[in-house]
Design a protein around this motif. Structure first.
Motif, PDB file in Angstrom:
ATOM      1  N   GLY A   1       0.861  -1.168   0.000  1.00 56.44           N
ATOM      2  CA  GLY A   1       0.000   0.000   0.000  1.00 56.44           C
ATOM      3  C   GLY A   1       0.903   1.225   0.000  1.00 56.44           C
ATOM      4  N   VAL A   2       0.442   2.318   0.580  1.00 59.10           N
ATOM      5  CA  VAL A   2       1.256   3.531   0.702  1.00 59.10           C
ATOM      6  C   VAL A   2       1.219   3.983   2.147  1.00 59.10           C
ATOM      7  N   ALA A   3       2.415   4.137   2.749  1.00 64.27           N
ATOM      8  CA  ALA A   3       2.519   4.623   4.124  1.00 64.27           C
ATOM      9  C   ALA A   3       2.766   6.124   4.092  1.00 64.27           C
ATOM     10  N   TYR A   4       1.968   6.856   4.850  1.00 62.76           N
ATOM     11  CA  TYR A   4       2.110   8.308   4.946  1.00 62.76           C
ATOM     12  C   TYR A   4       2.646   8.666   6.329  1.00 62.76           C
ATOM     13  N   TYR A   5       3.749   9.418   6.347  1.00 58.30           N
ATOM     14  CA  TYR A   5       4.351   9.902   7.584  1.00 58.30           C
ATOM     15  C   TYR A   5       3.981  11.382   7.716  1.00 58.30           C
ATOM     16  N   LEU A   6       3.114  11.678   8.667  1.00 53.74           N
ATOM     17  CA  LEU A   6       2.521  13.003   8.771  1.00 53.74           C
ATOM     18  C   LEU A   6       3.012  13.732  10.010  1.00 53.74           C
ATOM     19  N   LYS A   7       3.300  15.013   9.857  1.00 52.73           N
ATOM     20  CA  LYS A   7       3.565  15.915  10.975  1.00 52.73           C
ATOM     21  C   LYS A   7       2.271  16.689  11.211  1.00 52.73           C
ATOM     22  N   VAL A   8       1.508  16.237  12.219  1.00 48.92           N
ATOM     23  CA  VAL A   8       0.172  16.773  12.464  1.00 48.92           C
ATOM     24  C   VAL A   8       0.229  17.812  13.585  1.00 48.92           C
ATOM     25  N   ILE A   9      -0.391  18.954  13.335  1.00 55.22           N
ATOM     26  CA  ILE A   9      -0.567  19.971  14.375  1.00 55.22           C
ATOM     27  C   ILE A   9      -1.974  19.805  14.934  1.00 55.22           C
ATOM     28  N   ALA A  10      -2.046  19.452  16.233  1.00 51.89           N
ATOM     29  CA  ALA A  10      -3.340  19.261  16.885  1.00 51.89           C
ATOM     30  C   ALA A  10      -3.350  20.031  18.209  1.00 51.89           C
ATOM     31  N   ARG A  11      -4.528  20.292  18.722  1.00 58.02           N
ATOM     32  CA  ARG A  11      -4.672  21.123  19.924  1.00 58.02           C
ATOM     33  C   ARG A  11      -5.225  20.298  21.079  1.00 58.02           C
TER      34      ARG A  11
ATOM     35  N   VAL B   1       0.055   6.613   8.741  1.00 56.52           N
ATOM     36  CA  VAL B   1      -1.194   6.065   8.221  1.00 56.52           C
ATOM     37  C   VAL B   1      -0.886   5.254   6.969  1.00 56.52           C
ATOM     38  N   VAL B   2      -1.386   4.020   6.921  1.00 56.09           N
ATOM     39  CA  VAL B   2      -1.192   3.158   5.752  1.00 56.09           C
ATOM     40  C   VAL B   2      -2.500   3.094   4.985  1.00 56.09           C
ATOM     41  N   VAL B   3      -2.417   3.415   3.703  1.00 54.91           N
ATOM     42  CA  VAL B   3      -3.597   3.417   2.823  1.00 54.91           C
ATOM     43  C   VAL B   3      -3.467   2.278   1.821  1.00 54.91           C
ATOM     44  N   LYS B   4      -4.493   1.449   1.725  1.00 57.64           N
ATOM     45  CA  LYS B   4      -4.563   0.384   0.724  1.00 57.64           C
ATOM     46  C   LYS B   4      -5.763   0.691  -0.160  1.00 57.64           C
ATOM     47  N   ALA B   5      -5.463   1.330  -1.297  1.00 53.35           N
ATOM     48  CA  ALA B   5      -6.538   1.832  -2.157  1.00 53.35           C
ATOM     49  C   ALA B   5      -7.413   0.710  -2.686  1.00 53.35           C
ATOM     50  N   TRP B   6      -6.821  -0.452  -3.019  1.00 53.90           N
ATOM     51  CA  TRP B   6      -7.605  -1.530  -3.604  1.00 53.90           C
ATOM     52  C   TRP B   6      -8.576  -2.136  -2.589  1.00 53.90           C
ATOM     53  N   LEU B   7      -8.296  -1.944  -1.280  1.00 55.86           N
ATOM     54  CA  LEU B   7      -9.214  -2.397  -0.241  1.00 55.86           C
ATOM     55  C   LEU B   7     -10.068  -1.257   0.307  1.00 55.86           C
ATOM     56  N   LYS B   8      -9.792  -0.046  -0.172  1.00 53.16           N
ATOM     57  CA  LYS B   8     -10.475   1.149   0.320  1.00 53.16           C
ATOM     58  C   LYS B   8     -10.358   1.248   1.838  1.00 53.16           C
ATOM     59  N   SER B   9      -9.138   1.037   2.346  1.00 54.44           N
ATOM     60  CA  SER B   9      -8.920   1.044   3.795  1.00 54.44           C
ATOM     61  C   SER B   9      -7.825   2.025   4.181  1.00 54.44           C
ATOM     62  N   ARG B  10      -7.953   2.583   5.388  1.00 58.16           N
ATOM     63  CA  ARG B  10      -6.946   3.447   5.995  1.00 58.16           C
ATOM     64  C   ARG B  10      -6.719   2.949   7.420  1.00 58.16           C
ATOM     65  N   GLU B  11      -5.453   2.828   7.808  1.00 54.85           N
ATOM     66  CA  GLU B  11      -5.137   2.319   9.144  1.00 54.85           C
ATOM     67  C   GLU B  11      -4.130   3.239   9.816  1.00 54.85           C
ATOM     68  N   LEU B  12      -4.442   3.649  11.035  1.00 57.65           N
ATOM     69  CA  LEU B  12      -3.514   4.446  11.834  1.00 57.65           C
ATOM     70  C   LEU B  12      -2.551   3.485  12.522  1.00 57.65           C
TER      71      LEU B  12
END
Length: 205
Positions: A164-174, A186-197
């Motif tokens: 799939g595609v792993a996204y490494y995010l720098k998130v600003i949260a409060r 977050v790993v996205v598997k487009a063919w399964l339409k899934s997102r996993e933290l």
């Protein structure tokens, strides 16, 4: 006088119905007929006029057709929009392609305007809050943050081709202390339409 009806010719005997001598004779005949010298097919002489015509067609020089005014204007406008690539840009593009092919991380540019990346950051915060509520506020190895957060924005991001595609995010949260940076994967598997933290941790930077 009645005409005698001609009887149908007997069907050729199949190999399974032949005795060994008949089968051997049949095979020998087939082999002999196959390898028997054959008469060459007669050559049809070519018409000298037609031969001369086709030779002239093959040997004549091909002149390049000039471009029409319309095609010329399209070509010139395209050349202005696509200048030649510099060696450094070609090398950078090749390096990025190689890194993506072998699973290396690649920086995502213009993160603020990237709706998909911002959506993934929002998902990461929402999933963190959901897991925290489910665990009763207990920290875990993949989620050591024990406070509920509200999403602000994704400040930086990288992607890596894995299963799939792993996204490494720098998130600003409060939280109750104000805006803080967090690192989310977050790993996205487009063919399964899934997102996993995969993880959500405080950022050291």
């Amino acid at each position: 006088m009645e005409r005698k009806k001609k009887g149908k010719p007997e069907p050729e005997k199949l190999g399974c119905d032949m005795i060994s001598e008949e089968l051997q004779a049949h095979v020998d005949k087939e082999v002999h007929d196959h390898f028997k010298p054959k008469k060459p097919e007669p050559k049809i002489p070519l018409d000298p006029t037609a031969n001369k015509f086709f030779l002239a067609m093959m040997c004549q020089s091909k002149k390049k057709q000039p471009l029409s005014d319309y095609d010329s204007s399209i070509t010139k406008s395209w050349e202005k929009k696509t200048p030649c690539c510099s060696p450094s840009s070609v090398a950078d593009t090749a390096a990025d392609a190689l890194a993506a092919a072998v699973g290396g991380r690649r920086d995502i540019t213009d993160v603020g305007a990237n709706k998909e990346v911002q959506s993934l950051g929002r998902f990461a915060v929402a999933e963190h809050n959901r897991r925290l509520r489910r665990s009763g506020g207990v920290a875990t190895s993949s989620g050591p943050v024990t406070v509920l957060l509200s999403f602000g924005a994704v400040a930086a991001a990288q992607e890596q081709v894995v299963s799939g595609v792993a996204y490494y995010l720098k998130v600003i949260a409060r939280d109750d202390r104000g805006d803080r940076p967090f690192d989310a994967v977050v790993v996205v598997k487009a063919w399964l339409k899934s997102r996993e933290l995969v993880s959500f941790t405080p950022s050291p930077k």
